[in-house]
Design an enzyme around this catalytic site. Structure first.
Site, PDB file in Angstrom:
ATOM      1  N   LYS A 181      25.854  33.358  36.931  1.00  0.00           N
ATOM      2  CA  LYS A 181      26.038  34.572  36.149  1.00  0.00           C
ATOM      3  C   LYS A 181      27.538  34.760  35.984  1.00  0.00           C
ATOM      4  CE  LYS A 181      26.931  38.742  36.932  1.00  0.00           C
ATOM      5  NZ  LYS A 181      27.723  39.051  35.720  1.00  0.00           N
ATOM      6  N   GLU A 254      34.896  34.338  48.256  1.00  0.00           N
ATOM      7  CA  GLU A 254      36.320  34.652  48.282  1.00  0.00           C
ATOM      8  C   GLU A 254      36.462  36.057  47.729  1.00  0.00           C
ATOM      9  OE1 GLU A 254      40.208  34.125  45.760  1.00  0.00           O
ATOM     10  OE2 GLU A 254      39.274  32.172  46.133  1.00  0.00           O
ATOM     11  N   CYS A 288      43.357  36.960  43.115  1.00  0.00           N
ATOM     12  CA  CYS A 288      43.069  37.332  44.509  1.00  0.00           C
ATOM     13  C   CYS A 288      44.167  36.898  45.458  1.00  0.00           C
ATOM     14  CB  CYS A 288      41.743  36.698  44.957  1.00  0.00           C
ATOM     15  SG  CYS A 288      40.294  37.310  44.073  1.00  0.00           S
TER      16      CYS A 288
END
Length: 517
Positions: A181, A254, A288
């Site tokens: 997705k 993560e 991130c």
């Protein structure tokens, strides 16, 4: 260069794993630079996701039976196709995200490197391995690795190519099927990469793309796949971990980061200032592993702040499908609101703006200047909460020990950067920082790009690792097959149990001297 054409979007839409997609409700896909509508994407349902998983489960049986060398050939070819089609991939990444071309190139190169690494090492890693048996000479023990089955991937919008397919490459090389997705803002980035995978020889139903809401399609993936890989926020990761835990399926993620940089008085400050631009503002800070906190030893803090502030004020900011622009736009109005909210809150509470600090609607609807703050204190939103945008704060510290304490004073532990007077000093500091990856004399790229080494977070920054052997074997079930030879544990026929026990006990004792036991 223009955004991808309508024909390109139409061709990629045909790859979506939604039957009768043309008749489904759609959502618009906009060009981040301008806000204009580029195309639409059909909105998938839970039923679509379940159907794709069922088809993938059937297709996986054949894919999993192919040799690892055979699967590797697909990904060697995929790497070639990614590099051959890099310009089209860069255009798509920029169109959907608004990132600079250099940041888009990071995605393409990472996909190529990951493909090469796993195509090269997976056959050896997956090969049955003989290990020391219980009774040397009497027991043969072999460890096998079997595919999990169908792996679910839920990928984010910030790196919508590499975080959609790089994890999938490892899962597929291990013999699994994958259902993904993609984020609803960037589905065509995933489709463009998957298209090349099909061209490389991957059976179509082995890797299915089902766009749609996370609460609908994402939930169906968690509830029906055999393993889940997620990249995104810590809050969402915690929710998905609970859902995966209830089903006792494997989960890897993560998650967020509030990543520190440490700069000692012996560092080359001009070099650090240049590198910090990459470390803090790549992909407009929507990364991130980007740096949001910089701790500088007091004797050089003012000089570093001056150099870094000047460098940031002179950054090139703009929209364009060409190299040379250092920072593009943010991806959505929500991101702009978060960044501006953190900056405004800090300024009201006493922080000083060294560079940036303003939205730039003159450049496009989602532009915000790269921003540097000083005087940030704990009551400010940006002090401990992840901004995930082009905002970094500088903190003078008394010495290296204080820098390490401050760097570790967080619930996050994803990435860090260290700059010191020597490599040895930098490495010694790095070993004391609580983060899954630490880069000495760079911001994030060397650790991330070392595909043979594990990458992931400590604390609330993640679970499990991608890259390296761990990033492949987590998608497998280990099976131990132990074969007893000559004698079984009951001893020779006719030998009294008491006698056999006397023989067996010293034999087991001797094993402590056998290498590997």
């Amino acid at each position: 260069m223009p955004a991808p054409s309508a024909a390109t979007f139409a061709r990629l839409a045909d790859l979506i794993a939604i039957p009768d997609a043309a008749s489904r409700p759609t959502r618009p896909i906009v060009e981040a630079f301008t806000g204009r509508e580029l195309t639409t994407v059909p909105v998938g349902t839970a039923e679509d996701a379940v159907a794709a998983i069922e088809r993938a489960r059937v297709a996986q049986r054949g894919w999993g039976k192919r040799s690892a060398d055979d699967r590797a050939r697909v990904f060697h070819r995929y790497r070639e196709l990614v590099l051959e089609n890099r310009d089209a991939l860069l255009d798509m990444a920029q169109a959907e995200t608004g990132k600079s071309r250099a940041a888009a190139l990071e995605e393409v190169l990472d996909i190529a490197m990951t493909s090469r690494y796993y195509a090269r090492v997976a056959p050896k890693l997956l090969k049955p391995k003989r290990v020391q048996g219980m009774l040397p000479g009497l027991t043969k023990t072999v460890v096998h690795h079997h595919a999990k089955g169908v792996v679910g991937v839920i990928s984010p919008w910030n790196y919508p190519m590499t975080l959609a397919v790089s994890d999938a490459i490892a899962a597929l090389m291990a013999g699994n099927a994958v259902v993904i997705k993609p984020d609803s803002q960037t589905p065509y980035c995933a489709l463009a990469c998957v298209d090349l995978m099909y061209q490389a020889g991957l059976p179509r139903e082995v890797f299915a793309v089902v766009p749609g809401p996370g609460s609908v399609v994402g939930t169906a993936i968690v509830e029906n796949t055999d393993y889940l890989m997620f990249t995104g926020s810590t809050a969402t990761g915690q929710l998905l971990a609970e859902q995966a835990g209830r089903r006792l399926i494997g989960f890897s993620a993560e998650l967020g980061g509030k990543n520190p940089m440490i700069v000692t008085k012996g560092a080359n400050l001009r070099e650090v200032a240049d590198a910090a631009v990459r470390a803090c503002y790549s992909n407009s800070g929507q990364l991130c592993i980007s740096i949001e906190r910089i701790y500088v030893e007091q004797p050089v803090a003012d000089e570093f702040t001056k150099l870094f502030g000047e460098r940031v004020r002179n950054m090139t900011l703009g929209a364009g499908y060409e190299f040379g622009i250092e920072m593009g736009s943010l991806v959505s109005e929500a991101q702009v609101k978060t960044v501006s909210g953190h900056v405004d809150d800090a300024v009201v509470k006493g922080a000083t703006v060294v560079a940036g600090g303003k939205a730039r609607p003159d450049l496009g609807p989602l532009f915000y200047e790269p921003t540097v703050l000083t005087g940030v204190t704990d009551e400010m939103e940006c002090a401990r909460n992840e901004t995930f945008g082009p905002l970094v704060s500088i903190y003078p510290v008394a010495d290296v020990n204080e820098a390490i304490r401050q760097a570790n004073d967080t619930e996050y532990g994803l990435n860090a950067s260290v700059w010191a007077g020597s490599k040895a000093e930098g490495e010694a500091i790095a070993a004391q920082v609580r983060a899954g990856t630490v880069n000495v004399d760079e911001g994030y790229a060397p650790a991330w790009g070392s595909t043979a080494a594990p990458m992931g977070g400590m604390g609330v920054s993640g679970v499990g690792r991608r890259h390296g052997p761990d990033g492949l074997l987590k998608y497998t079930e280990s099976q131990t097959i132990a074969t007893t030879r000559v004698l079984n544990l009951g001893g020779p026929r006719g030998l009294p149990p008491k006698v056999w026990a006397k023989v067996l006990a010293p034999f087991i004792k001797v094993l402590q001297y056998v290498p590997g036991r």
